[in-house]
Design a protein around this motif. Structure first.
Motif, PDB file in Angstrom:
ATOM      1  N   GLY A 125       0.854  -1.186   0.000  1.00  0.00           N
ATOM      2  CA  GLY A 125       0.000   0.000   0.000  1.00  0.00           C
ATOM      3  C   GLY A 125       0.884   1.227   0.000  1.00  0.00           C
ATOM      4  N   ASP A 126       0.640   2.144   0.938  1.00  0.00           N
ATOM      5  CA  ASP A 126       1.460   3.354   1.023  1.00  0.00           C
ATOM      6  C   ASP A 126       2.518   3.258   2.115  1.00  0.00           C
ATOM      7  OD1 ASP A 126      -0.230   3.420   3.179  1.00  0.00           O
ATOM      8  OD2 ASP A 126      -0.670   5.565   3.021  1.00  0.00           O
ATOM      9  N   ARG A 127       2.684   2.090   2.686  1.00  0.00           N
ATOM     10  CA  ARG A 127       3.659   1.891   3.771  1.00  0.00           C
ATOM     11  C   ARG A 127       4.928   1.240   3.222  1.00  0.00           C
ATOM     12  NH1 ARG A 127       0.992   1.926   9.020  1.00  0.00           N
ATOM     13  NH2 ARG A 127       2.751   0.728   9.748  1.00  0.00           N
ATOM     14  N   ARG A 128       6.074   1.677   3.769  1.00  0.00           N
ATOM     15  CA  ARG A 128       7.373   1.137   3.368  1.00  0.00           C
ATOM     16  C   ARG A 128       8.182   0.765   4.590  1.00  0.00           C
ATOM     17  NH1 ARG A 128      10.663   3.759  -1.277  1.00  0.00           N
ATOM     18  NH2 ARG A 128       9.679   2.534  -2.886  1.00  0.00           N
ATOM     19  N   SER A 129       9.071  -0.198   4.400  1.00  0.00           N
ATOM     20  CA  SER A 129       9.975  -0.617   5.452  1.00  0.00           C
ATOM     21  C   SER A 129      11.206  -1.216   4.790  1.00  0.00           C
ATOM     22  CB  SER A 129       9.278  -1.657   6.332  1.00  0.00           C
ATOM     23  OG  SER A 129      10.112  -2.063   7.365  1.00  0.00           O
ATOM     24  N   ALA A 130      12.367  -1.018   5.409  1.00  0.00           N
ATOM     25  CA  ALA A 130      13.610  -1.601   4.902  1.00  0.00           C
ATOM     26  C   ALA A 130      13.947  -2.815   5.764  1.00  0.00           C
ATOM     27  CB  ALA A 130      14.744  -0.591   4.952  1.00  0.00           C
ATOM     28  N   VAL A 131      13.942  -3.985   5.163  1.00  0.00           N
ATOM     29  CA  VAL A 131      14.235  -5.234   5.866  1.00  0.00           C
ATOM     30  C   VAL A 131      15.695  -5.587   5.614  1.00  0.00           C
ATOM     31  CG1 VAL A 131      13.641  -7.669   6.086  1.00  0.00           C
ATOM     32  CG2 VAL A 131      11.853  -5.995   5.625  1.00  0.00           C
ATOM     33  N   VAL A 132      16.472  -5.664   6.691  1.00  0.00           N
ATOM     34  CA  VAL A 132      17.910  -5.938   6.584  1.00  0.00           C
ATOM     35  C   VAL A 132      18.141  -7.436   6.736  1.00  0.00           C
ATOM     36  CG1 VAL A 132      20.190  -5.445   7.548  1.00  0.00           C
ATOM     37  CG2 VAL A 132      18.419  -3.675   7.544  1.00  0.00           C
ATOM     38  N   VAL A 133      18.860  -8.021   5.761  1.00  0.00           N
ATOM     39  CA  VAL A 133      19.184  -9.448   5.763  1.00  0.00           C
ATOM     40  C   VAL A 133      20.693  -9.602   5.651  1.00  0.00           C
ATOM     41  CG1 VAL A 133      16.944 -10.080   4.764  1.00  0.00           C
ATOM     42  CG2 VAL A 133      18.873  -9.629   3.242  1.00  0.00           C
ATOM     43  N   ASP A 134      21.180 -10.830   5.790  1.00  0.00           N
ATOM     44  CA  ASP A 134      22.625 -11.063   5.676  1.00  0.00           C
ATOM     45  C   ASP A 134      23.093 -11.055   4.222  1.00  0.00           C
ATOM     46  OD1 ASP A 134      22.676 -11.222   8.407  1.00  0.00           O
ATOM     47  OD2 ASP A 134      22.992 -13.391   8.486  1.00  0.00           O
ATOM     48  N   SER A 135      22.306 -11.659   3.334  1.00  0.00           N
ATOM     49  CA  SER A 135      22.657 -11.677   1.915  1.00  0.00           C
ATOM     50  C   SER A 135      21.435 -12.031   1.082  1.00  0.00           C
ATOM     51  CB  SER A 135      23.788 -12.668   1.629  1.00  0.00           C
ATOM     52  OG  SER A 135      23.346 -13.991   1.839  1.00  0.00           O
ATOM     53  N   LEU A 136      21.525 -11.709  -0.197  1.00  0.00           N
ATOM     54  CA  LEU A 136      20.482 -12.079  -1.155  1.00  0.00           C
ATOM     55  C   LEU A 136      20.999 -13.239  -1.985  1.00  0.00           C
ATOM     56  CD1 LEU A 136      19.342  -8.535  -2.306  1.00  0.00           C
ATOM     57  CD2 LEU A 136      18.239 -10.064  -0.676  1.00  0.00           C
ATOM     58  N   MET A 137      20.128 -14.187  -2.246  1.00  0.00           N
ATOM     59  CA  MET A 137      20.549 -15.389  -2.962  1.00  0.00           C
ATOM     60  C   MET A 137      19.922 -15.515  -4.338  1.00  0.00           C
ATOM     61  SD  MET A 137      20.527 -17.969   0.269  1.00  0.00           S
ATOM     62  CE  MET A 137      21.387 -19.272  -0.598  1.00  0.00           C
ATOM     63  N   GLY A 138      19.032 -14.606  -4.697  1.00  0.00           N
ATOM     64  CA  GLY A 138      18.446 -14.626  -6.028  1.00  0.00           C
ATOM     65  C   GLY A 138      16.938 -14.777  -6.026  1.00  0.00           C
TER      66      GLY A 138
ATOM     67  N   ALA B  95       3.280  -7.877   7.372  1.00  0.00           N
ATOM     68  CA  ALA B  95       3.673  -7.954   8.785  1.00  0.00           C
ATOM     69  C   ALA B  95       5.010  -7.259   9.040  1.00  0.00           C
ATOM     70  CB  ALA B  95       3.762  -9.412   9.221  1.00  0.00           C
ATOM     71  N   LEU B  96       5.762  -6.999   7.996  1.00  0.00           N
ATOM     72  CA  LEU B  96       7.082  -6.400   8.141  1.00  0.00           C
ATOM     73  C   LEU B  96       7.100  -4.893   7.904  1.00  0.00           C
ATOM     74  CD1 LEU B  96       9.177  -9.139   6.331  1.00  0.00           C
ATOM     75  CD2 LEU B  96       8.983  -8.774   8.795  1.00  0.00           C
ATOM     76  N   VAL B  97       6.020  -4.326   7.382  1.00  0.00           N
ATOM     77  CA  VAL B  97       6.004  -2.876   7.124  1.00  0.00           C
ATOM     78  C   VAL B  97       5.282  -2.125   8.217  1.00  0.00           C
ATOM     79  CG1 VAL B  97       6.260  -3.069   4.646  1.00  0.00           C
ATOM     80  CG2 VAL B  97       3.973  -2.965   5.621  1.00  0.00           C
TER      81      VAL B  97
END
Length: 170
Positions: free
Chosen positions: A117-130, A168-170
């Motif tokens: 929707g109009d909500r944003r959040s930055a989710v920090v992870v260790d790495s991206l795998m594709g 649930a994360l934003v």
């Protein structure tokens, strides 16, 4: 009540959104819609690693990826946030949220900017795998755990993986 529930289905993301007017009155503001992958459908996901575990995020909610450790940071109401193109975006450290202890924290980590929707959040992870396409299966979280997962799947290598609920994360 059934006539006041709004539902929609997006064939591009294979997700259903549900919103009820009552949930807005209880929270005092419109909540983000409940967004759930439909069981038994194919979903395009981004695979992220946290510790030694892999978690999946529906790609349709990933607005962009950023290098987290180089972004300017601030605090908003006691919550850590990044400043991205003059917009303040709250941060969710997935490692802390899930209580992951294993594996070494890398010195440079990606952040996934999720948009629901109009909500944003930055989710920090260790790495991206594709990216990959997976078949979504229903998942009932154990009692007493946070409702952070919207489904599960078996990856190509036979490993089970949980699909995170973007709302649930934003």
């Amino acid at each position: 009540l059934a006539d006041r529930i709004t539902t929609s289905y997006s064939p591009t993301s294979n997700c259903a959104s549900i919103f009820t007017p009552r949930s807005a009155s209880v929270l005092g503001r419109p909540p983000p819609p409940l967004v759930a992958p439909m069981p038994g459908v194919i979903l395009r996901v981004l695979t992220a690693r946290v510790g030694t575990e892999r978690y999946l995020l529906p790609l349709s909610y990933v607005a962009e990826t950023v290098e987290f450790d180089v972004q300017p940071r601030t605090d908003v109401k006691g919550r850590e946030a990044i400043v991205l193109r003059d917009r303040v975006i709250p941060i969710v450290h997935l490692r802390s949220l899930l209580g992951v202890d294993g594996g070494e924290v890398p010195p440079r980590r990606p952040g996934l900017v999720l948009e629901v929707g109009d909500r944003r959040s930055a989710v920090v992870v260790d790495s991206l795998m594709g990216q990959q396409e997976v078949v979504v299966e229903p998942f009932d979280a154990p009692k007493g755990t946070a409702p952070l997962f919207s489904g599960a799947t078996i990856l190509a290598d036979g490993t089970p993986a949980l699909i995170l609920d973007a709302a649930a994360l934003v």
